[in-house]
Write a protein that holds these residues in place. Structure first.
Motif, PDB file in Angstrom:
ATOM      1  N   PRO A  37      53.994   9.041  79.226  1.00 37.60           N
ATOM      2  CA  PRO A  37      53.243   9.062  80.438  1.00 37.60           C
ATOM      3  C   PRO A  37      52.604  10.339  80.672  1.00 37.60           C
ATOM      4  CG  PRO A  37      54.904   7.625  81.022  1.00 37.60           C
ATOM      5  CD  PRO A  37      55.319   8.293  79.754  1.00 37.60           C
ATOM      6  N   LEU A  38      53.291  11.365  80.172  1.00 32.91           N
ATOM      7  CA  LEU A  38      52.873  12.943  80.552  1.00 32.91           C
ATOM      8  C   LEU A  38      51.778  13.198  79.467  1.00 32.91           C
ATOM      9  CD1 LEU A  38      56.245  14.332  81.331  1.00 32.91           C
ATOM     10  CD2 LEU A  38      54.659  13.639  83.078  1.00 32.91           C
ATOM     11  N   CYS A  39      50.976  13.922  79.664  1.00 28.90           N
ATOM     12  CA  CYS A  39      50.145  14.687  78.718  1.00 28.90           C
ATOM     13  C   CYS A  39      49.857  15.987  78.993  1.00 28.90           C
ATOM     14  CB  CYS A  39      48.627  13.825  78.558  1.00 28.90           C
ATOM     15  SG  CYS A  39      47.731  13.839  80.253  1.00 28.90           S
ATOM     16  N   LEU A  40      49.265  16.681  78.016  1.00 28.97           N
ATOM     17  CA  LEU A  40      48.935  18.213  78.329  1.00 28.97           C
ATOM     18  C   LEU A  40      47.386  18.419  78.495  1.00 28.97           C
ATOM     19  CD1 LEU A  40      50.741  19.324  75.122  1.00 28.97           C
ATOM     20  CD2 LEU A  40      51.686  19.528  77.400  1.00 28.97           C
ATOM     21  N   ASP A  41      46.730  17.649  79.005  1.00 29.55           N
ATOM     22  CA  ASP A  41      45.092  17.612  79.259  1.00 29.55           C
ATOM     23  C   ASP A  41      45.196  18.539  80.571  1.00 29.55           C
ATOM     24  OD1 ASP A  41      44.422  16.063  77.256  1.00 29.55           O
ATOM     25  OD2 ASP A  41      44.388  14.083  78.618  1.00 29.55           O
ATOM     26  N   GLY A  42      45.905  18.731  81.382  1.00 35.77           N
ATOM     27  CA  GLY A  42      45.927  19.375  82.573  1.00 35.77           C
ATOM     28  C   GLY A  42      46.327  20.877  82.407  1.00 35.77           C
ATOM     29  N   VAL A  43      47.285  21.145  81.384  1.00 34.93           N
ATOM     30  CA  VAL A  43      47.454  22.367  80.798  1.00 34.93           C
ATOM     31  C   VAL A  43      46.476  23.060  80.301  1.00 34.93           C
ATOM     32  CG1 VAL A  43      49.200  23.708  79.629  1.00 34.93           C
ATOM     33  CG2 VAL A  43      49.803  21.928  81.032  1.00 34.93           C
ATOM     34  N   ASP A  44      45.833  22.163  79.145  1.00 38.09           N
ATOM     35  CA  ASP A  44      44.298  22.536  78.516  1.00 38.09           C
ATOM     36  C   ASP A  44      43.445  23.064  79.519  1.00 38.09           C
ATOM     37  OD1 ASP A  44      45.891  22.345  76.191  1.00 38.09           O
ATOM     38  OD2 ASP A  44      44.908  20.353  75.833  1.00 38.09           O
ATOM     39  N   ARG A  45      43.137  22.314  80.546  1.00 39.75           N
ATOM     40  CA  ARG A  45      42.232  22.463  81.564  1.00 39.75           C
ATOM     41  C   ARG A  45      42.300  23.727  82.449  1.00 39.75           C
ATOM     42  NH1 ARG A  45      41.318  17.988  85.591  1.00 39.75           N
ATOM     43  NH2 ARG A  45      41.620  16.902  83.468  1.00 39.75           N
ATOM     44  N   ALA A  46      43.610  24.021  82.666  1.00 42.47           N
ATOM     45  CA  ALA A  46      44.012  25.035  83.268  1.00 42.47           C
ATOM     46  C   ALA A  46      43.892  26.438  82.745  1.00 42.47           C
ATOM     47  CB  ALA A  46      45.458  25.066  83.889  1.00 42.47           C
ATOM     48  N   CYS A  47      44.316  26.150  81.151  1.00 39.15           N
ATOM     49  CA  CYS A  47      44.112  27.445  80.301  1.00 39.15           C
ATOM     50  C   CYS A  47      42.816  27.779  80.189  1.00 39.15           C
ATOM     51  CB  CYS A  47      44.576  27.083  79.115  1.00 39.15           C
ATOM     52  SG  CYS A  47      46.532  27.327  78.865  1.00 39.15           S
ATOM     53  N   ARG A  48      41.807  26.962  80.188  1.00 38.36           N
ATOM     54  CA  ARG A  48      40.284  27.046  79.991  1.00 38.36           C
ATOM     55  C   ARG A  48      39.864  27.774  81.187  1.00 38.36           C
ATOM     56  NH1 ARG A  48      40.580  21.921  77.498  1.00 38.36           N
ATOM     57  NH2 ARG A  48      39.666  20.889  79.244  1.00 38.36           N
ATOM     58  N   PHE A  49      40.425  27.278  82.486  1.00 36.13           N
ATOM     59  CA  PHE A  49      39.904  27.804  83.553  1.00 36.13           C
ATOM     60  C   PHE A  49      40.096  29.127  83.641  1.00 36.13           C
ATOM     61  CE2 PHE A  49      41.052  29.172  88.062  1.00 36.13           C
ATOM     62  CZ  PHE A  49      39.826  29.056  88.375  1.00 36.13           C
ATOM     63  N   VAL A  50      41.671  29.646  83.546  1.00 35.68           N
ATOM     64  CA  VAL A  50      42.031  31.022  83.543  1.00 35.68           C
ATOM     65  C   VAL A  50      41.011  31.889  82.598  1.00 35.68           C
ATOM     66  CG1 VAL A  50      43.765  32.670  82.891  1.00 35.68           C
ATOM     67  CG2 VAL A  50      44.122  30.548  84.374  1.00 35.68           C
TER      68      VAL A  50
END
Length: 54
Positions: A37-50
Motif C-alpha cells: 500500500p505504500l509508494c514513493l510517488d509523494g517522495v518523488d513529488r516532494a523532491c521535484r518541488f524542492v
C-alpha cells in the motif's frame, strides 16, 4: 526550506540539484517498501518541488 538547509549546514544549491535529480529519476530503484500500500510517488513529488525552488 532554505533556512532549514542552513540550519542543517547543507549546501542549498547542491540540495536543490540533487532533489531535482531524484525527483526526475525516481526513488523506486533506490528504496522499496515491503508493504504494497505504500509508494514513493509523494517522495518523488516532494523532491521535484524542492528542486524547483529558487
Amino acid at each position: 526550506m532554505q533556512a532549514l538547509a542552513d540550519y542543517l549546514n547543507l549546501d542549498w544549491t547542491r540540495l536543490r540539484r540533487r532533489c531535482a535529480e531524484l525527483g526526475d529519476h525516481g526513488l523506486v530503484g533506490i528504496a522499496e517498501f515491503r508493504s504494497r500500500p505504500l509508494c514513493l510517488d509523494g517522495v518523488d513529488r516532494a523532491c521535484r518541488f524542492v528542486g524547483s525552488l529558487p
